[in-house]
Design a protein around this motif. Structure first.
Motif, mmCIF file in Angstrom:
data_model
loop_
_atom_site.group_PDB
_atom_site.id
_atom_site.type_symbol
_atom_site.label_atom_id
_atom_site.label_comp_id
_atom_site.label_asym_id
_atom_site.label_seq_id
_atom_site.Cartn_x
_atom_site.Cartn_y
_atom_site.Cartn_z
ATOM 1 N N ARG A 136 -37.384 45.691 20.174
ATOM 2 C CA ARG A 136 -36.768 45.416 21.477
ATOM 3 C C ARG A 136 -37.689 45.814 22.624
ATOM 4 O O ARG A 136 -37.745 45.131 23.667
ATOM 5 C CB ARG A 136 -35.433 46.152 21.590
ATOM 6 C CG ARG A 136 -34.377 45.709 20.575
ATOM 7 C CD ARG A 136 -33.889 44.312 20.867
ATOM 8 N NE ARG A 136 -32.856 43.895 19.903
ATOM 9 C CZ ARG A 136 -32.297 42.688 19.899
ATOM 10 N NH1 ARG A 136 -32.682 41.769 20.774
ATOM 11 N NH2 ARG A 136 -31.365 42.389 19.009
ATOM 12 N N GLU A 148 -31.101 50.791 25.495
ATOM 13 C CA GLU A 148 -30.433 49.503 25.651
ATOM 14 C C GLU A 148 -29.844 48.999 24.337
ATOM 15 O O GLU A 148 -28.923 48.173 24.340
ATOM 16 C CB GLU A 148 -31.417 48.466 26.203
ATOM 17 C CG GLU A 148 -32.005 48.832 27.560
ATOM 18 C CD GLU A 148 -30.936 49.093 28.604
ATOM 19 O OE1 GLU A 148 -29.963 48.327 28.672
ATOM 20 O OE2 GLU A 148 -31.074 50.102 29.343
ATOM 21 N N CYS A 149 -30.372 49.473 23.197
ATOM 22 C CA CYS A 149 -29.830 49.022 21.915
ATOM 23 C C CYS A 149 -29.401 50.190 21.044
ATOM 24 O O CYS A 149 -29.181 50.021 19.841
ATOM 25 C CB CYS A 149 -30.831 48.139 21.168
ATOM 26 S SG CYS A 149 -32.317 48.997 20.584
#
Length: 358
Positions: free
Chosen positions: A209, A112-113
């Protein structure tokens, strides 16, 4: 039937990974891949520091993928000093339909990052091969993501969760990485690659995260802070050589997850090449290295961890072992998952049931 597993590399992670596969109830060691010509034809057990197992190491990884493809592969080759080559090897394995677990490939820690230029080709390779890849962090990954999440369940009114590695890297058997990537022994006028903001965020922001997602914390920003200290004396480190006075001897960094103006989640490293350097910074509770989870709340909680490996004693051996064991023990879940890039949040809880002697 047991899941057939290959281990690529017999270094700090590869050796304990071989031992973990051999001890796992549901896994079978199918191959060991090496790059050093002197290791080709050597017994896999002996390379891992245990009794012979009758399986000889090979350097023909392409032939393995074509003729005797394993179900899963532990990628433990060095990717720090050869990132492009390692990435292409990863893609080849995934496209061939082999599930991969690794402690390298930091952009895949939490897709996701991660960097789109790294995520996209890996996702494409997984789709073509109907395969999955799980990358656990370093230092070791599980202590930086899921352990603090689990520990948070026994604390109320949490103000901050901090995860630390406090280590003397003189015990870390990777002299090239210690000097060229981490910068020990280098000039204080030059910031080493590892301590650049891009590198720190690439490797450790995913840990923040993952914790933030699991704990439902909305991080508005990520901040990075770095301090460095010079050696006050020259030191000769066995296996690494001389580190001269006034060169980099210690560093301390924090990667902070900011929520409502406060650092709620922090990853911190305090790292030395000489125990006498930066004497005002924290030390491990004992020995030359540990990993810690510190939670400010009610109560204040401190978990301090260090593994002692009976095969490879010393501060680094235990850390390497628990990093390798986590990815090996995750293999059945990774093979059972849908294809794609997996993070810790995509897997069920991983325990050691298949490793219990019977």
């Amino acid at each position: 039937m047991k899941t057939r597993v290959a281990v690529w590399g017999t270094g700090n992670v590869g050796r304990p990974a071989i031992r973990a596969v051999l001890g796992h109830r549901d896994l079978e060691l199918a191959a060991v891949i090496v790059s050093n010509p002197a290791k080709v034809g050597c017994d896999a057990g002996e390379l891992a520091g245990v009794d012979p197992v009758g399986l000889l190491a090979t350097d023909d990884w392409r032939g393995l993928l074509c003729e005797n493809k394993p179900d899963a592969l532990v990628y433990a080759a060095n990717a720090d000093t050869r990132p492009a080559e390692a990435f292409m090897e990863l893609l080849a394995c995934l496209e061939a339909g082999v599930n991969v677990v690794s402690t390298a490939f930091y952009p895949l820690l939490y897709p996701e990052c991660g960097m789109k230029e790294a995520i996209a080709p890996v996702r494409d390779a997984c789709e073509r091969g109907n395969s999955s890849v799980f990358v656990s962090g370093i230092d070791p990954g599980w202590a930086m993501d899921m352990l603090p999440v689990l520990a948070s369940g026994v604390v109320a009114d949490i103000e901050e969760i901090r995860v630390q590695e406090v280590f003397n890297y003189g015990v870390y058997d990777q002299p090239q990485v210690v000097r060229e990537v981490i910068g020990f022994g280098g000039s204080m006028d030059t910031l080493p690659q590892m301590l650049e903001e891009f590198s720190l965020r690439m490797v450790w922001e995913p840990m923040l995260r993952i914790m933030a997602n699991a704990l439902e914390i909305n991080l508005q920003s990520i901040e990075v802070h770095v301090e460095r200290r010079a050696l006050e004396r020259s030191v000769d480190v066995p296996g690494m050589g001389l580190f001269e006075r006034d060169s980099q001897g210690a560093f301390r960094f924090e990667v902070r997850g900011i929520c409502d103006g406060k650092a709620r989640l922090v990853v911190e490293h305090i790292t030395r090449i000489d125990d006498e350097c930066a004497a005002d910074w924290p030390y491990p509770p004992q020995g030359q290295g540990c990993h810690q989870v510190l939670i400010k709340g009610s109560p204040n909680l401190v978990l301090s961890l260090h593994g002692h490996d009976p095969v490879e004693p010393g501060p680094a051996g235990g850390g390497n072992g628990i990093a390798a064991n986590r990815i090996v023990n995750a293999i059945p879940a990774v093979c059972a998952a849908a294809n794609g890039i997996l993070s810790s949040l995509d897997l069920p809880p991983i325990n050691g049931a298949p490793q219990v002697r019977r």
